[in-house]
Design a protein around this motif. Structure first.
Motif, PDB file in Angstrom:
ATOM      1  N   GLY A  93       0.795  -1.218   0.000  1.00 26.40           N
ATOM      2  CA  GLY A  93       0.000   0.000   0.000  1.00 26.40           C
ATOM      3  C   GLY A  93       0.825   1.266   0.000  1.00 26.40           C
ATOM      4  O   GLY A  93       0.286   2.357  -0.183  1.00 26.40           O
ATOM      5  N   LYS A  94       2.144   1.130   0.183  1.00 28.55           N
ATOM      6  CA  LYS A  94       3.030   2.297   0.166  1.00 28.55           C
ATOM      7  C   LYS A  94       3.711   2.432  -1.196  1.00 28.55           C
ATOM      8  O   LYS A  94       3.672   1.514  -2.010  1.00 28.55           O
ATOM      9  N   GLU A  95       4.350   3.546  -1.410  1.00 27.46           N
ATOM     10  CA  GLU A  95       5.068   3.784  -2.656  1.00 27.46           C
ATOM     11  C   GLU A  95       6.555   3.559  -2.426  1.00 27.46           C
ATOM     12  O   GLU A  95       7.124   4.091  -1.469  1.00 27.46           O
ATOM     13  N   GLN A 106       0.530   2.697 -13.138  1.00 29.45           N
ATOM     14  CA  GLN A 106      -0.551   2.401 -12.204  1.00 29.45           C
ATOM     15  C   GLN A 106      -1.495   3.599 -12.129  1.00 29.45           C
ATOM     16  O   GLN A 106      -1.045   4.737 -11.983  1.00 29.45           O
ATOM     17  N   LYS A 190       3.405   1.638  -6.515  1.00 29.12           N
ATOM     18  CA  LYS A 190       2.636   1.295  -5.313  1.00 29.12           C
ATOM     19  C   LYS A 190       2.756  -0.209  -5.080  1.00 29.12           C
ATOM     20  O   LYS A 190       2.470  -1.018  -5.961  1.00 29.12           O
ATOM     21  N   THR A 192       1.897  -3.803  -4.193  1.00 26.39           N
ATOM     22  CA  THR A 192       0.659  -4.570  -4.175  1.00 26.39           C
ATOM     23  C   THR A 192       0.834  -5.975  -3.600  1.00 26.39           C
ATOM     24  O   THR A 192      -0.154  -6.627  -3.272  1.00 26.39           O
ATOM     25  N   ALA A 205       5.021  -4.262  -7.559  1.00 27.14           N
ATOM     26  CA  ALA A 205       4.242  -3.054  -7.827  1.00 27.14           C
ATOM     27  C   ALA A 205       3.448  -3.348  -9.093  1.00 27.14           C
ATOM     28  O   ALA A 205       3.956  -3.154 -10.201  1.00 27.14           O
ATOM     29  N   ASP A 220       4.608   7.079   1.934  1.00 23.41           N
ATOM     30  CA  ASP A 220       3.158   6.918   1.804  1.00 23.41           C
ATOM     31  C   ASP A 220       2.742   7.155   0.359  1.00 23.41           C
ATOM     32  O   ASP A 220       3.260   8.050  -0.319  1.00 23.41           O
ATOM     33  N   TYR A 221       1.803   6.357  -0.096  1.00 24.60           N
ATOM     34  CA  TYR A 221       1.349   6.467  -1.478  1.00 24.60           C
ATOM     35  C   TYR A 221       0.318   7.581  -1.623  1.00 24.60           C
ATOM     36  O   TYR A 221      -0.603   7.702  -0.813  1.00 24.60           O
TER      37      TYR A 221
END
Length: 265
Positions: A93-95, A106, A190, A192, A205, A220-221
């Protein structure tokens, strides 16, 4: 799927150690049986020299210790990878920013950086799809330095491409006309999924995989900002006139919003 963790490769490594240990045990049993038979049938008047057998027993013991050490090291590596994998799960969930030339598109957007080690006379940024076909070519910067770029996912005809994996290629020539080699690139994506293949913990990602050792940063994304709607230049302006029965005010024609312009690399 958000998390994929497999220990099949680790179990395979442990099986190799166990197989080696079992083979050594069988060889030692055969050696001891042979030694016992020879001792039982030796000539009492000319007993066998035990020095050679003792040396072989010492060698067997050394090999057994080496196998045990290898087994312990494999267990330690397995625990270390499991710990890294547990940490990597927190990246979902983060980048992440990773050293790579393969970038994920994405939500219709991709971000990347490239670093020119010296000034260039020519620089092209070429983006290719999974088949190797060129979908976008852009002029790059010429001054030495690191550049952060954003691609809106559109090809050279302005058509929005599907999310997926795309290859980034920076072609640059220096001021002497020579090709600039080893242009450093990083991409953003991001997270996944997380996977463990036994050799490295892999960060996914979308369809693009990065090894943990290639991750540069984690943050944080932030979802991409949707583009502002295009305005038809041929549309007739709304004057706000509503006729004799109206109050002269028309809120439907309010165009006070300002489109945000973003220059893509």
């Amino acid at each position: 799927m958000t998390d994929v963790t497999t220990l099949a490769a680790l179990n395979s490594d442990h099986s190799k150690s166990n197989s080696s240990k079992s083979k050594l045990s069988g060889d030692l049993d055969s050696f001891l049986s042979l030694l016992t038979a020879q001792l039982k049938n030796q000539d009492p008047l000319s007993p066998m020299d035990s020095t050679e057998f003792t040396n072989q027993l010492v060698q067997f013991s050394g090999v057994e210790q080496a196998i045990n050490t290898n087994t312990n090291l494999e267990s330690l590596i397995g625990l270390t990878q499991a710990s890294i994998g547990a940490t990597a799960v927190g990246y979902i969930g983060k980048e992440v920013q990773a050293e790579s030339a393969t970038m994920p598109l994405q939500d219709g957007q991709a971000k990347y950086t490239y670093t020119l080690p010296k000034d260039a006379s020519k620089c092209l940024v070429v983006i290719k799809d999974s088949t190797g076909a060129v979908v976008k070519t852009e002029q790059g910067q010429l001054k030495a330095g690191t550049y952060h770029m954003t691609w809106d996912g559109k090809n050279g005809y302005g058509e929005q491409l599907d999310d997926g994996a795309y290859t980034l290629e920076v072609q640059a020539t220096d001021t002497d006309g020579k090709t600039i080699e080893k242009i450093y690139t990083t991409v953003f994506g991001k997270v996944t999924a997380v996977a463990n293949d036994g050799d490295d913990v892999m960060i996914a990602a979308g369809p693009v995989l990065f090894g943990m050792s290639y991750i540069v940063s984690v943050r944080d994304y932030t979802a991409p900002t949707p583009p502002a709607p295009e305005t038809d230049p041929d549309a007739t302006p709304d004057t706000g006139e509503t006729g004799s029965e109206g109050d002269g005010t028309d809120t439907a024609g309010d165009t006070s919003g300002t489109a945000e312009t973003e220059t893509n690399g």
